[in-house]
Every structure is written in C-alpha cells, then in structure tokens.
Design a protein around this motif. Structure first.
Motif, PDB file in Angstrom:
ATOM      1  N   PRO A 156     -17.886 -52.284 -76.126  1.00  0.00           N
ATOM      2  CA  PRO A 156     -18.045 -51.634 -74.828  1.00  0.00           C
ATOM      3  C   PRO A 156     -17.585 -50.182 -74.896  1.00  0.00           C
ATOM      4  O   PRO A 156     -16.588 -49.865 -75.515  1.00  0.00           O
ATOM      5  N   VAL A 157     -18.338 -49.326 -74.263  1.00  0.00           N
ATOM      6  CA  VAL A 157     -18.033 -47.899 -74.282  1.00  0.00           C
ATOM      7  C   VAL A 157     -17.248 -47.566 -73.024  1.00  0.00           C
ATOM      8  O   VAL A 157     -17.673 -47.875 -71.918  1.00  0.00           O
ATOM      9  N   ASN A 158     -16.098 -46.939 -73.225  1.00  0.00           N
ATOM     10  CA  ASN A 158     -15.327 -46.482 -72.067  1.00  0.00           C
ATOM     11  C   ASN A 158     -15.953 -45.210 -71.533  1.00  0.00           C
ATOM     12  O   ASN A 158     -16.302 -44.312 -72.289  1.00  0.00           O
ATOM     13  N   THR A 159     -16.112 -45.167 -70.253  1.00  0.00           N
ATOM     14  CA  THR A 159     -16.592 -43.961 -69.589  1.00  0.00           C
ATOM     15  C   THR A 159     -15.562 -43.566 -68.548  1.00  0.00           C
ATOM     16  O   THR A 159     -14.710 -44.377 -68.163  1.00  0.00           O
ATOM     17  N   VAL A 160     -15.658 -42.357 -68.097  1.00  0.00           N
ATOM     18  CA  VAL A 160     -14.747 -41.898 -67.051  1.00  0.00           C
ATOM     19  C   VAL A 160     -14.929 -42.758 -65.804  1.00  0.00           C
ATOM     20  O   VAL A 160     -13.959 -43.141 -65.152  1.00  0.00           O
ATOM     21  N   GLY A 161     -16.167 -43.094 -65.503  1.00  0.00           N
ATOM     22  CA  GLY A 161     -16.426 -43.936 -64.333  1.00  0.00           C
ATOM     23  C   GLY A 161     -15.770 -45.300 -64.449  1.00  0.00           C
ATOM     24  O   GLY A 161     -15.215 -45.819 -63.477  1.00  0.00           O
ATOM     25  N   ALA A 162     -15.816 -45.879 -65.655  1.00  0.00           N
ATOM     26  CA  ALA A 162     -15.205 -47.196 -65.853  1.00  0.00           C
ATOM     27  C   ALA A 162     -13.688 -47.117 -65.793  1.00  0.00           C
ATOM     28  O   ALA A 162     -13.027 -47.994 -65.230  1.00  0.00           O
ATOM     29  N   GLU A 217      -9.133 -37.336 -66.615  1.00  0.00           N
ATOM     30  CA  GLU A 217      -9.842 -37.903 -67.759  1.00  0.00           C
ATOM     31  C   GLU A 217     -10.843 -36.927 -68.360  1.00  0.00           C
ATOM     32  O   GLU A 217     -11.090 -36.951 -69.561  1.00  0.00           O
ATOM     33  N   TRP A 218     -11.453 -36.065 -67.553  1.00  0.00           N
ATOM     34  CA  TRP A 218     -12.433 -35.113 -68.059  1.00  0.00           C
ATOM     35  C   TRP A 218     -11.809 -34.148 -69.054  1.00  0.00           C
ATOM     36  O   TRP A 218     -12.482 -33.590 -69.900  1.00  0.00           O
ATOM     37  N   GLY A 219     -10.513 -33.922 -68.950  1.00  0.00           N
ATOM     38  CA  GLY A 219      -9.831 -33.010 -69.866  1.00  0.00           C
ATOM     39  C   GLY A 219      -9.484 -33.625 -71.207  1.00  0.00           C
ATOM     40  O   GLY A 219      -9.073 -32.909 -72.121  1.00  0.00           O
ATOM     41  N   LYS A 220      -9.663 -34.918 -71.355  1.00  0.00           N
ATOM     42  CA  LYS A 220      -9.300 -35.592 -72.606  1.00  0.00           C
ATOM     43  C   LYS A 220     -10.436 -35.491 -73.625  1.00  0.00           C
ATOM     44  O   LYS A 220     -11.605 -35.598 -73.287  1.00  0.00           O
ATOM     45  N   ALA A 221     -10.050 -35.302 -74.878  1.00  0.00           N
ATOM     46  CA  ALA A 221     -11.043 -35.171 -75.953  1.00  0.00           C
ATOM     47  C   ALA A 221     -11.841 -36.455 -76.159  1.00  0.00           C
ATOM     48  O   ALA A 221     -13.001 -36.403 -76.586  1.00  0.00           O
ATOM     49  N   SER A 222     -11.267 -37.602 -75.840  1.00  0.00           N
ATOM     50  CA  SER A 222     -11.964 -38.879 -76.055  1.00  0.00           C
ATOM     51  C   SER A 222     -13.189 -39.024 -75.156  1.00  0.00           C
ATOM     52  O   SER A 222     -14.079 -39.815 -75.439  1.00  0.00           O
ATOM     53  N   CYS A 239      -8.251 -38.880 -60.800  1.00  0.00           N
ATOM     54  CA  CYS A 239      -8.377 -39.602 -62.066  1.00  0.00           C
ATOM     55  C   CYS A 239      -9.480 -38.981 -62.917  1.00  0.00           C
ATOM     56  O   CYS A 239      -9.308 -38.759 -64.116  1.00  0.00           O
ATOM     57  N   ARG A 240     -10.613 -38.671 -62.294  1.00  0.00           N
ATOM     58  CA  ARG A 240     -11.725 -38.063 -63.036  1.00  0.00           C
ATOM     59  C   ARG A 240     -11.331 -36.706 -63.604  1.00  0.00           C
ATOM     60  O   ARG A 240     -11.638 -36.399 -64.752  1.00  0.00           O
ATOM     61  N   LEU A 241     -10.663 -35.890 -62.805  1.00  0.00           N
ATOM     62  CA  LEU A 241     -10.220 -34.584 -63.298  1.00  0.00           C
ATOM     63  C   LEU A 241      -9.289 -34.739 -64.500  1.00  0.00           C
ATOM     64  O   LEU A 241      -9.395 -33.989 -65.476  1.00  0.00           O
ATOM     65  N   GLY A 258     -10.975 -48.336 -60.873  1.00  0.00           N
ATOM     66  CA  GLY A 258      -9.914 -49.053 -60.177  1.00  0.00           C
ATOM     67  C   GLY A 258      -9.098 -48.188 -59.230  1.00  0.00           C
ATOM     68  O   GLY A 258      -8.188 -48.697 -58.572  1.00  0.00           O
ATOM     69  N   SER A 259      -9.417 -46.905 -59.144  1.00  0.00           N
ATOM     70  CA  SER A 259      -8.678 -46.031 -58.226  1.00  0.00           C
ATOM     71  C   SER A 259      -8.904 -46.505 -56.799  1.00  0.00           C
ATOM     72  O   SER A 259     -10.008 -46.879 -56.417  1.00  0.00           O
ATOM     73  N   SER A 260      -7.852 -46.453 -56.017  1.00  0.00           N
ATOM     74  CA  SER A 260      -7.884 -47.101 -54.710  1.00  0.00           C
ATOM     75  C   SER A 260      -8.711 -46.381 -53.648  1.00  0.00           C
ATOM     76  O   SER A 260      -9.207 -47.014 -52.730  1.00  0.00           O
ATOM     77  N   ASN A 261      -8.867 -45.063 -53.752  1.00  0.00           N
ATOM     78  CA  ASN A 261      -9.649 -44.372 -52.726  1.00  0.00           C
ATOM     79  C   ASN A 261     -10.339 -43.146 -53.317  1.00  0.00           C
ATOM     80  O   ASN A 261     -10.192 -42.831 -54.495  1.00  0.00           O
ATOM     81  N   PHE A 262     -11.060 -42.453 -52.460  1.00  0.00           N
ATOM     82  CA  PHE A 262     -11.860 -41.304 -52.872  1.00  0.00           C
ATOM     83  C   PHE A 262     -11.013 -40.222 -53.541  1.00  0.00           C
ATOM     84  O   PHE A 262     -11.397 -39.664 -54.572  1.00  0.00           O
ATOM     85  N   PHE A 263      -9.865 -39.908 -52.994  1.00  0.00           N
ATOM     86  CA  PHE A 263      -9.036 -38.826 -53.515  1.00  0.00           C
ATOM     87  C   PHE A 263      -8.412 -39.175 -54.856  1.00  0.00           C
ATOM     88  O   PHE A 263      -8.408 -38.352 -55.777  1.00  0.00           O
ATOM     89  N   THR A 264      -7.879 -40.378 -54.976  1.00  0.00           N
ATOM     90  CA  THR A 264      -7.266 -40.756 -56.256  1.00  0.00           C
ATOM     91  C   THR A 264      -8.325 -40.912 -57.339  1.00  0.00           C
ATOM     92  O   THR A 264      -8.054 -40.638 -58.507  1.00  0.00           O
TER      93      THR A 264
END
Length: 82
Positions: A30-36, A54-59, A50-52, A40-46
């Motif tokens: 299975p491929v991990n994606t930022v969306g995956a 994760e987007w900075g990670k080289a993986s 979380c996306r911001l 589990g983030s509880s609301n729109f803001f979190t």
C-alpha cells in the motif's frame, strides 16, 4: 486420433521441463499518501495543518497533492515578486 492409435509417452523428467513454473505474485504494497495519512484528522482545520506538515516531508515529494501544492506555492511567490 482414434482409440487404436498409440499415445506418445514422455518420461516424467521431460514433462516436468515442459510444464510451466508457477509464479508467486506478491500483492502491491500500500502506498502512503498525504490524504491517507491525514484522513484521521478530526476537522477541516487540523486536516489542513496535517497536510501542510506532511507536504514538507521528503517521503511525500512525489505525491500528486504535494507536487500540486509546490506548484501553487511557487506561483504565489512569483506573483509576490512582481
């Protein structure tokens, strides 16, 4: 072929050589994606935070969402420079 015709018999070793070898196919990992990761983030803001993060990670450099985010960010910086 009729019932009276002789059937060609092969030695067992010859049959083993002719028989196709079984190939075990492993299921794709299975491929991990930022969306995956951020699903589990509880609301729109979190989820956005979380996306911001994760987007900075080289993986996740090749993740389509990260690529698009970098393109938008570069365009924004170009617009600010003009």
């Amino acid at each position: 072929m009729t019932a009276t015709e002789p059937v060609e018999e092969r030695p067992v070793a010859a049959v083993a050589e002719v028989a196709p070898k079984s190939v075990v196919v492993q299921p794709p990992t299975p491929v991990n994606t930022v969306g995956a990761v951020c699903a589990g983030s509880s609301n729109f803001f979190t989820r956005g935070l979380c996306r911001l993060r994760e987007w900075g990670k080289a993986s996740f450099a090749g993740d389509p969402a990260c690529v698009r985010f970098r393109e938008m960010e570069e365009a924004r910086w170009r617009d600010l420079a003009n």
